[in-house]
Scaffold this active site. Sequence first.
Site, PDB file in Angstrom:
ATOM      1  N   THR A 111      -4.147 -26.092  69.094  1.00 42.92           N
ATOM      2  CA  THR A 111      -5.145 -26.034  70.218  1.00 42.92           C
ATOM      3  C   THR A 111      -6.325 -26.777  70.025  1.00 42.92           C
ATOM      4  O   THR A 111      -7.023 -26.864  71.144  1.00 42.92           O
ATOM      5  CB  THR A 111      -5.463 -24.383  70.387  1.00 42.92           C
ATOM      6  OG1 THR A 111      -5.916 -23.909  69.175  1.00 42.92           O
ATOM      7  CG2 THR A 111      -4.105 -23.559  70.893  1.00 42.92           C
ATOM      8  N   GLU A 174     -22.199 -20.382  72.633  1.00 42.71           N
ATOM      9  CA  GLU A 174     -22.417 -19.515  73.883  1.00 42.71           C
ATOM     10  C   GLU A 174     -21.401 -18.169  73.514  1.00 42.71           C
ATOM     11  O   GLU A 174     -20.582 -18.032  74.313  1.00 42.71           O
ATOM     12  CB  GLU A 174     -22.322 -20.106  74.974  1.00 42.71           C
ATOM     13  CG  GLU A 174     -23.386 -21.100  75.263  1.00 42.71           C
ATOM     14  CD  GLU A 174     -23.198 -21.866  76.658  1.00 42.71           C
ATOM     15  OE1 GLU A 174     -22.011 -21.726  77.294  1.00 42.71           O
ATOM     16  OE2 GLU A 174     -24.107 -22.611  77.043  1.00 42.71           O
ATOM     17  N   GLU A 292     -29.792 -26.389  73.633  1.00 45.53           N
ATOM     18  CA  GLU A 292     -29.423 -27.076  74.737  1.00 45.53           C
ATOM     19  C   GLU A 292     -29.927 -26.638  76.073  1.00 45.53           C
ATOM     20  O   GLU A 292     -29.966 -25.562  76.422  1.00 45.53           O
ATOM     21  CB  GLU A 292     -27.800 -26.701  74.706  1.00 45.53           C
ATOM     22  CG  GLU A 292     -26.946 -27.525  75.825  1.00 45.53           C
ATOM     23  CD  GLU A 292     -25.668 -27.058  75.795  1.00 45.53           C
ATOM     24  OE1 GLU A 292     -24.950 -26.707  74.577  1.00 45.53           O
ATOM     25  OE2 GLU A 292     -25.046 -26.587  76.898  1.00 45.53           O
TER      26      GLU A 292
END
Length: 483
Positions: A111, A174, A292
Amino acid sequence: MIRLLLFSVCFTVTTFQYAYGNNGNFSRLYERFLVDGNTVTVTIDSHHAIHTVSDKFVSLTLDSSQLKYGLRHFHSGLKKIRNLAKGLAPAYLRVGGTAADSLSFKSGPSTDFIMDERELDTLYHFARDVGWDMIFDLNLLHRHHGEWDSTNAESLMKYAASKGYRFHLELGNEPNLYERRGIHVDPAQIGRDYGKLKHLMNSIHPFNEMMLVGPAFTGSFHVDYAEKFLSTGSTYIDAMTVHQYYMDGSKAKAEDFLNPDILDNFKRLAIHRSQEALSKHSKGTKTTWVLETSSAYGGGAPVLSESFIAGFTWLDELGMAAANGIPVVARQNFVGAHYSLVANDNPLPDYWLTLLHKRLVGRKVLKVTSSEHNRHFRIYAHCSKEHGHPHGVTFFFQNMLSSEVKLNLEQYTNHYYELYILTAGGDGSLTSKTVKLNGHELHMNGDSLPTLSPVTDRVWPVKVPGHSFGFLVSPHADASACP
């Protein structure tokens, strides 16, 4: 008294008028103004700095998704790109983003996408050569039995150590949004995962000397979520990192970039929430970094985030962050997506704005005060960059009104000033991808940065055109707070 009362409801400049609500919460948020007609008069406390930001206050990011494509969009070897990057040094380069939690070094699950040694070499050497310090975001979703699996991170760190690389680390991106992806990781467990990484760093030189920051919360995080992380992780981090975006890139409109309510959300959400959480767990020993940020999430707003109008969100964020004690702000992205500073190897308007801030604005933040405030004309003050004017003051401001505003600095009307006014390039459209400095459009000189020259004058008040922003340097302000 009557005029001041009217001003609290409406600010009028010549033939244009904006209405706004009078919210007392913002009286401490922004510099406040005494307005006479279309003249804004400002004073500062030149004797005391209210904050001191990092020498890398304005920093940059490179999204981890660039690694997914073998860095083919990142032309790190070009002389022009290197000169553009050197213009923004010193800075941190945070390599991270959503894709960081799908990244493995050399090998990993099916993945994930794989970063090889050559790509890490390219990133590190580029950052080092242009004067940037790298912060690398590790994959927090490498997990085993509910805990972070550090195996892949250890492989990366040992390779970096064998090459003598020195860079800082972050873990995850996040995590407060993981639930949207059907992933549940308890924030207190994330704090323990940070402890595991810190112990690993302490066992591998030179990572035992590097910083660990995180965990990259979005600006919409809940205070209780952050507190759960900090309850177990606060002792391991050097700074708590958050992300800041003003709007959804797929829905943003031009007027959103000039909307003071949208600009004000930065303090109401990201700053207030992070400082509230930190106050309970770090006792003033840790700060918030905005690691960010840009105008709009989702890669930015097409046409808008890459144009002149985006400068209104960017410059206000730099001013507001410093005024509220945020020592580092990292712009998303140096290259890549609609919100980048550089596209197709050429600087966009926000690059020039960032470059001027780097050259003119020093680390010490000064308090600006007056008897009222206006939310469409904003101004901030720092000591000037130390090597240029040791006791000078640099103001930076933005006029979101369509009409001219006159700026008066009562303390310095006997002094000359250096003025840098930025307006939209081309035909003057706010969505222009070029910018004019004092009426002259800015472009690279081949592979080199051009000279950015001010207008020098001593005529007061200063005329600030509608829909413009800029910098005013008072070289002989004789501010005792500076340097």
